[in-house]
Scaffold this motif. Structure first.
Motif, PDB file in Angstrom:
ATOM      1  N   ALA A   2      34.497  48.469  35.132  1.00  0.00           N
ATOM      2  CA  ALA A   2      35.320  47.644  36.279  1.00  0.00           C
ATOM      3  C   ALA A   2      34.382  47.092  37.334  1.00  0.00           C
ATOM      4  O   ALA A   2      33.194  47.694  37.443  1.00  0.00           O
ATOM      5  N   GLN A   6      37.094  44.425  41.589  1.00  0.00           N
ATOM      6  CA  GLN A   6      38.238  44.949  40.874  1.00  0.00           C
ATOM      7  C   GLN A   6      38.352  46.449  41.744  1.00  0.00           C
ATOM      8  O   GLN A   6      39.682  46.669  41.961  1.00  0.00           O
ATOM      9  N   ILE A   7      37.549  47.152  41.958  1.00  0.00           N
ATOM     10  CA  ILE A   7      37.522  48.395  42.678  1.00  0.00           C
ATOM     11  C   ILE A   7      38.057  48.154  44.184  1.00  0.00           C
ATOM     12  O   ILE A   7      38.863  48.539  44.791  1.00  0.00           O
ATOM     13  N   MET A  10      41.875  47.075  44.057  1.00  0.00           N
ATOM     14  CA  MET A  10      42.586  48.259  43.702  1.00  0.00           C
ATOM     15  C   MET A  10      42.765  49.343  45.261  1.00  0.00           C
ATOM     16  O   MET A  10      43.608  49.670  45.481  1.00  0.00           O
ATOM     17  N   LEU A  32      32.899  55.409  36.186  1.00  0.00           N
ATOM     18  CA  LEU A  32      33.220  54.372  35.207  1.00  0.00           C
ATOM     19  C   LEU A  32      32.227  54.268  34.030  1.00  0.00           C
ATOM     20  O   LEU A  32      32.364  53.624  33.107  1.00  0.00           O
ATOM     21  N   ILE A  53      40.728  56.414  41.651  1.00  0.00           N
ATOM     22  CA  ILE A  53      40.524  55.081  41.324  1.00  0.00           C
ATOM     23  C   ILE A  53      39.914  54.728  39.801  1.00  0.00           C
ATOM     24  O   ILE A  53      40.470  54.165  39.044  1.00  0.00           O
ATOM     25  N   PRO A  54      38.858  55.749  39.449  1.00  0.00           N
ATOM     26  CA  PRO A  54      38.732  55.677  37.879  1.00  0.00           C
ATOM     27  C   PRO A  54      39.925  56.097  36.921  1.00  0.00           C
ATOM     28  O   PRO A  54      39.851  55.467  35.965  1.00  0.00           O
ATOM     29  N   ALA A  56      42.902  55.292  37.496  1.00  0.00           N
ATOM     30  CA  ALA A  56      43.620  53.954  37.172  1.00  0.00           C
ATOM     31  C   ALA A  56      43.058  53.037  36.362  1.00  0.00           C
ATOM     32  O   ALA A  56      43.735  52.160  35.886  1.00  0.00           O
ATOM     33  N   LEU A  57      41.669  53.190  36.294  1.00  0.00           N
ATOM     34  CA  LEU A  57      40.976  52.059  35.484  1.00  0.00           C
ATOM     35  C   LEU A  57      40.678  52.356  34.222  1.00  0.00           C
ATOM     36  O   LEU A  57      40.496  51.302  33.380  1.00  0.00           O
ATOM     37  N   LEU A  58      40.286  53.742  33.974  1.00  0.00           N
ATOM     38  CA  LEU A  58      40.314  54.207  32.642  1.00  0.00           C
ATOM     39  C   LEU A  58      41.359  54.055  31.662  1.00  0.00           C
ATOM     40  O   LEU A  58      42.300  54.561  31.802  1.00  0.00           O
ATOM     41  N   LYS A  59      40.872  54.020  30.346  1.00  0.00           N
ATOM     42  CA  LYS A  59      41.915  54.269  29.148  1.00  0.00           C
ATOM     43  C   LYS A  59      42.079  55.849  29.084  1.00  0.00           C
ATOM     44  O   LYS A  59      41.239  56.534  29.133  1.00  0.00           O
ATOM     45  N   GLU A 110      49.274  57.166  29.815  1.00  0.00           N
ATOM     46  CA  GLU A 110      47.972  57.284  30.644  1.00  0.00           C
ATOM     47  C   GLU A 110      48.709  57.802  31.976  1.00  0.00           C
ATOM     48  O   GLU A 110      49.132  57.194  32.851  1.00  0.00           O
TER      49      GLU A 110
END
Length: 472
Positions: A2, A6-7, A10, A32, A53-54, A56-59, A110
């Protein structure tokens, strides 16, 4: 990975914040990027955001390992409120809710899943995690994993083996303090020698540090009462023993103060009720042993008093640091009576496994048993590190090779005699702090090798405000 744009989006749209605090961006970027990371950030500096935050962004799901059942509920509710799915797995959660959370993991949803280190180490949970998609493991209060730290907890010893069994997903370790020895041990215990360290420093200028010398137990109790009356707002008084906590509670109640009690020997229901009264403001002061306080999310604590000297400066900073999380001024006072050092010396003398205990732990593992007392769990970990035990994918201990000889066990026990010496030195440094005439914050910064603050005098501790005079 990200982008910062983007961070920031969010941060604004999901968390309702305009900017990150110092250190948060570096930690988030490191996580990330898939790097194992240790974040050393003071209480109240926003460590939770560094994994939220990670996550919410990581798979994949994020597993947060925490000893704090009391804090999990608050975290889950806050995440649900902003639309981030989260679950908690601990002994206080109804079976139906736990089954639903486990089903989410099976379906590779997730989510952020909070669990205790004890739950992480159970064979059934480990089997389930193997089938799940785990993108990140977070180890909160990670100083608890280190045998050189002040708050070592054996349940944390299985986390490194769990990471291995899960195929080494990235790990984020969080703590408010860590000496160089503790940092090295966290890396070793988590099997992450290349772990990046982001250290924002320990200095919190709103905490006004002071030590008051007392000459006997009666004077100490009177001084504690005076501090309760002198300070406005809520506060915590820490004692080294259950008896000291009970005696002080009785004295403060007799003086008409609003107080509650917390220690490990109270029934769980009573502990929870007393904590709720303190958190809600129904009781102004909590008298407690060090069983109370880790992760307490009460930002307006205006004073923390230590009735007796703690075992180390790490312990003192962690406990005093529960004051002033809202950034407003708070008083952190240690009452120093020189004989109190003997209490900590007594505790230190009981902490270390010897060759006989190592043999008993090995024999228990040979029978398929796993003792749960603290010293035996340490012994099992030592035997694993020595190559006589191993852990399987379900984290069960198995024999590995020939049995240890008596000489082998003596050498393992010697390792812990080294820790005993370090603990004695830590207590000596704590006593030196109590007796020193130098700036209190400067002493803490030097102890933690924190040069970032560039501080010589804080200007607000007792020694800065009223420098001790030298008798000629």
């Amino acid at each position: 990975m990200a982008t910062h744009l983007q961070i920031r989006k969010m941060l604004r749209d999901v968390f309702g914040m305009e900017q990150l605090r110092p250190g948060q961006q570096q930690v988030i970027d490191s996580v990330l990027a898939g790097r194992d990371t240790l974040a050393i950030m003071p209480t109240g500096s926003g460590k939770s955001l560094c994994y939220q935050i990670p996550a919410a962004l990581l798979k994949g799901s994020t597993v947060v390992v925490s000893p704090l059942i009391s804090l999990m509920k608050d975290q889950v509710e806050k995440l649900d409120d902003i639309g981030l799915p989260a679950d908690q797995l601990n002994s206080k959660i109804p079976a139906g809710e736990q089954a639903e959370a486990l089903q989410g993991l099976r379906e590779r949803q997730e989510r952020i899943v909070f669990c205790t280190p004890e739950r992480l180490a159970t064979p059934d949970f480990m089997s389930l995690l193997h089938k799940a998609d785990i993108g990140l493991v977070v180890v909160d209060e990670s100083h608890c994993i280190s045998r050189w730290g002040h708050d070592f907890r054996p349940a944390y010893l299985d986390i490194g083996a769990a990471l291995d069994a899960l195929g080494r997903p990235p790990v984020l370790a969080l703590t408010a303090t860590a000496t160089d020895d503790v940092v090295d041990d966290i890396r070793q215990q988590l099997g992450a020698p290349g772990m990046r360290v982001v250290n924002t420093g320990i200095y919190r200028p709103n905490l006004h540090l002071a030590v008051r010398q007392v000459t006997n137990a009666g004077e100490r109790a009177a001084e504690a009462l005076r501090l309760v009356r002198e300070n406005q707002g809520s506060g915590i008084i820490y004692t080294a023993t259950v008896k000291a906590a009970q005696d002080l509670l009785a004295a403060l109640e007799e003086a008409g103060e609003s107080v509650a009690l917390y220690h490990g020997k109270l029934h769980a229901t009573e502990r929870r009720q007393n904590q709720e009264m303190f958190m809600s403001g129904a009781r102004r002061v909590m008298v407690a042993t060090n069983a109370f306080g880790m992760g307490i999310d009460k930002p307006d604590i205006r004073f923390v008093t230590h009735l007796q000297v703690p075992a180390s400066l790490e312990a003192y900073y962690q406990e005093a640091g529960r004051a002033g999380r809202d950034g407003a001024a708070a008083a952190c006072t240690l009452l120093y009576f020189h004989e109190d050092k003997r209490v900590q010396q007594f505790f230190l003398s009981r902490n270390y496994p010897d060759a006989a205990l190592l043999r008993a732990a090995y024999d228990a593992a040979a029978r398929g048993e796993r003792p749960r007392d603290k010293r035996s769990q340490v012994a099992l970990k030592l035997l694993k590190e020595g190559g006589w035990l191993r852990q399987d994918r379900k984290l069960q201990y198995r024999l590995d090779g020939a049995a240890p000889r008596p000489l082998d066990l003596e050498r393992l026990a010697e390792h812990y005699r080294e820790k005993q010496e370090r603990d004695r030195e830590a207590l000596t440094r704590m006593v030196s702090y109590a007796q020193s005439g130098f700036c209190r914050w400067k002493l803490l910064l030097d102890y933690f090798a924190d040069e970032g603050a560039g501080l010589e005098r804080c200007g607000c501790c007792d020694n800065c405000l009223s420098p001790p005079t030298v008798q000629v």
